[in-house]
Motif scaffolding. Structure first.
Motif, PDB file in Angstrom:
ATOM      1  N   ARG A 279      60.896  86.967  54.842  1.00  0.00           N
ATOM      2  CA  ARG A 279      59.877  87.006  53.788  1.00  0.00           C
ATOM      3  C   ARG A 279      58.672  86.177  54.214  1.00  0.00           C
ATOM      4  O   ARG A 279      57.523  86.550  53.962  1.00  0.00           O
ATOM      5  CB  ARG A 279      60.443  86.472  52.481  1.00  0.00           C
ATOM      6  CG  ARG A 279      61.468  87.393  51.869  1.00  0.00           C
ATOM      7  CD  ARG A 279      62.015  86.793  50.598  1.00  0.00           C
ATOM      8  NE  ARG A 279      61.108  86.991  49.499  1.00  0.00           N
ATOM      9  CZ  ARG A 279      61.250  87.927  48.562  1.00  0.00           C
ATOM     10  NH1 ARG A 279      62.260  88.781  48.613  1.00  0.00           N
ATOM     11  NH2 ARG A 279      60.392  88.038  47.584  1.00  0.00           N
TER      12      ARG A 279
ATOM     13  N   TRP B 112      59.401  93.326  49.175  1.00  0.00           N
ATOM     14  CA  TRP B 112      60.038  92.191  49.846  1.00  0.00           C
ATOM     15  C   TRP B 112      59.407  90.868  49.485  1.00  0.00           C
ATOM     16  O   TRP B 112      60.013  89.835  49.524  1.00  0.00           O
ATOM     17  CB  TRP B 112      59.897  92.366  51.339  1.00  0.00           C
ATOM     18  CG  TRP B 112      61.061  93.013  51.935  1.00  0.00           C
ATOM     19  CD1 TRP B 112      61.982  93.804  51.315  1.00  0.00           C
ATOM     20  CD2 TRP B 112      61.466  92.931  53.282  1.00  0.00           C
ATOM     21  NE1 TRP B 112      62.915  94.230  52.208  1.00  0.00           N
ATOM     22  CE2 TRP B 112      62.619  93.704  53.423  1.00  0.00           C
ATOM     23  CE3 TRP B 112      60.951  92.281  54.403  1.00  0.00           C
ATOM     24  CZ2 TRP B 112      63.274  93.841  54.645  1.00  0.00           C
ATOM     25  CZ3 TRP B 112      61.600  92.429  55.608  1.00  0.00           C
ATOM     26  CH2 TRP B 112      62.755  93.197  55.721  1.00  0.00           C
ATOM     27  N   THR B 113      58.110  90.897  49.314  1.00  0.00           N
ATOM     28  CA  THR B 113      57.449  89.660  48.969  1.00  0.00           C
ATOM     29  C   THR B 113      56.642  89.953  47.728  1.00  0.00           C
ATOM     30  O   THR B 113      56.524  91.092  47.295  1.00  0.00           O
ATOM     31  CB  THR B 113      56.474  89.185  50.075  1.00  0.00           C
ATOM     32  OG1 THR B 113      55.310  89.980  50.011  1.00  0.00           O
ATOM     33  CG2 THR B 113      57.074  89.292  51.464  1.00  0.00           C
TER      34      THR B 113
END
Lengths: 321, 321
Positions: A192, B260-261
């Motif tokens: 991430r 994901w982020t």
């Protein structure tokens, strides 16, 4: 001092990551069976192992370590049936990984560890279709796997504590640094953080602000030098003078709201501030900031000495005019 | 081989960055006048210089380098009037920096370079109120300034080419790596990349996924090891096997769209893909991927040998169970 209960490893999927694992396992004196549906898999893997073997020798081989302890077995059922630990590295697609892992689980020993190298998927998702899912974990490594020590270990809802304990001991026994992550999230932790840099870097290229080479130069000659020694928090803690992170959050906290990146920042609440400041202070207990600075400086001098040999000749530094 | 035209430096603002510059300038055998309105500024600065002097000696001092070549002068006008280069490091607030820079410009020599250490502000903004703004640039360093070589050089709309040329030569002469940035953006390049990591790290702490220490461990034992040698693009280029970045964009490009982020990714258009792939290929012209891998591995072995002395004892690695 390899973990005694784990002697036989099976590696499923032999791309860059699978081959990296094979190299690390062999260097640590373990028996490895590899399996991959690609026709030329064995040739490619053996070529790669031959290529990195001198590097592994330089790093130091375990007693009995040998390239001859690698066998290929095309049939997955046969490949996994005797293994103490199975490391899965098939392409990063949820459907494919779930299918392959459920097949592994069907044939693996009941007390085998089944570890997925997934960089993004959650272990609860991956163990969903597996018989005896308590054996299934995520063990996510970093390229090149035979040298980089970090491995992120994540258990799913059904993973047993025993599995985590054995895996943790095993990866330590092959000289890795297992980071046990207690919350399942896509991308785990390190990816991430890398993904965040990656997105911002792509924006810079996309907007025509910088080339890939300029962005790489902006890392290697600057912040990158510190990241082998200190993560983002300790780096900022040491940039804050005697007050450390507390000062940094007061001075640069407001900048979080500036449109510096295209990326969304969290609200800097009092709770978040405390977590960050307390975390940094706990990390540095027992030494003064001055002692940390001295250690950082001593490291940087030795590192830059070392890098004289390795840094690339870049055309983007200092000669545009 | 210090730049002959620049002999006398004035440092305005003596916090962590200002003091870091003073240390680097003194170590390179230059005369430095410092000015700062804080009462104890001189005491703090001299204490800091005393503290880092053994480190600078270890790194190697220029002929004639001496702590005695630092003078303090409380009056800004007097402090800057004879300087060949003025390095401004007052707190990161636009109004304050503009005010101080316009004052510096009023009293500085017509052929002096006026460099701001700003981490975020654009040179066109900073030179706006300055007489003879063609002398004003951004020269953004990294902590610790006396060791880290990167300095980002950015000119504003009114900065002359001559100013950029002299500054570029000067910072090289004091063993820095000037990265000349042609597009003005807030945060320049390196800080935007660091800010991206910083935002994601704060999200992880905020969401209770990881502590600051775990996040730091996820960097230093993994991706951080590579960032002293290779930036984000070259790292991925080498993770893509023989096809390099082309393969990575095909395999992991779609993951950009995954949540994901919490950070927004750019659209991976064909144009962006080409820029990234061509950039990586251009950076690695003249050597094969295998040669780059070998160099990376040789570096990592030596780096990890070095880090044995320096890595912290962390409680978060490998002993939660």
């Amino acid at each position: 001092m390899a973990n005694k209960t784990i002697k036989k490893i099976t590696v499923v999927g032999t791309g860059v990551i699978g081959n990296g694992w094979i190299a690390r396992f062999l260097a640590n004196g373990l028996d490895v069976i590899a399996t991959d549906p690609a026709k030329d898999a064995e040739i490619r893997t053996r070529k790669m192992i031959d290529q990195v073997w001198p590097t592994l020798e330089k790093q130091g081989l375990a007693e009995g370590a040998s390239k001859a302890r690698l066998k290929f077995e095309p049939d997955v059922a046969k490949a996994v049936m005797d293994a103490d630990l199975i490391q899965e590295n098939v392409p990063e697609r949820e459907d494919l990984k779930r299918k392959v892992l459920s097949e592994i689980a069907r044939y693996a020993k009941l007390d085998a560890i089944i570890a997925s190298s997934t960089s993004g998927l959650k272990p609860s998702t991956l163990q969903h279709d597996c018989l005896h899912p308590e054996r299934v974990i995520v063990a996510h490594p970093f390229n090149p796997v035979y040298l980089i020590p970090l491995v992120e270990l994540v258990g799913g809802e059904k993973t047993s504590k025993e599995t985590m304990k054995i895996a943790n001991e095993f990866y330590q026994s092959i000289f890795m640094k297992p980071l046990l992550i207690s919350t399942e999230i896509e991308g785990h932790i390190a990816d991430r953080l890398m993904e965040a840099i990656w997105r911002e870097a792509l924006h810079l290229v996309n907007d025509g602000v910088a080339t890939t080479e300029e962005i790489d130069a902006a890392i290697v000659y600057g912040p990158g030098l510190r990241w082998a020694l200190m993560g983002p928090f300790l780096t900022l803690h040491l940039a804050g003078g005697e007050q450390g992170m507390k000062h940094m959050l007061e001075q640069f906290g407001p900048a979080l709201k500036l449109p510096w990146t295209k990326l969304v920042a969290p609200e800097l609440t009092e709770t978040l501030k405390s977590k960050v400041i307390d975390g940094c202070e706990q990390q540095t207990t027992g030494s003064t900031i001055a002692e940390y600075e001295q250690r950082r400086d001593d490291f940087l001098i030795e590192l830059m000495q070392l890098l004289k040999k390795y840094w690339p000749d870049t055309k983007v530094i200092g000669n545009k005019y």
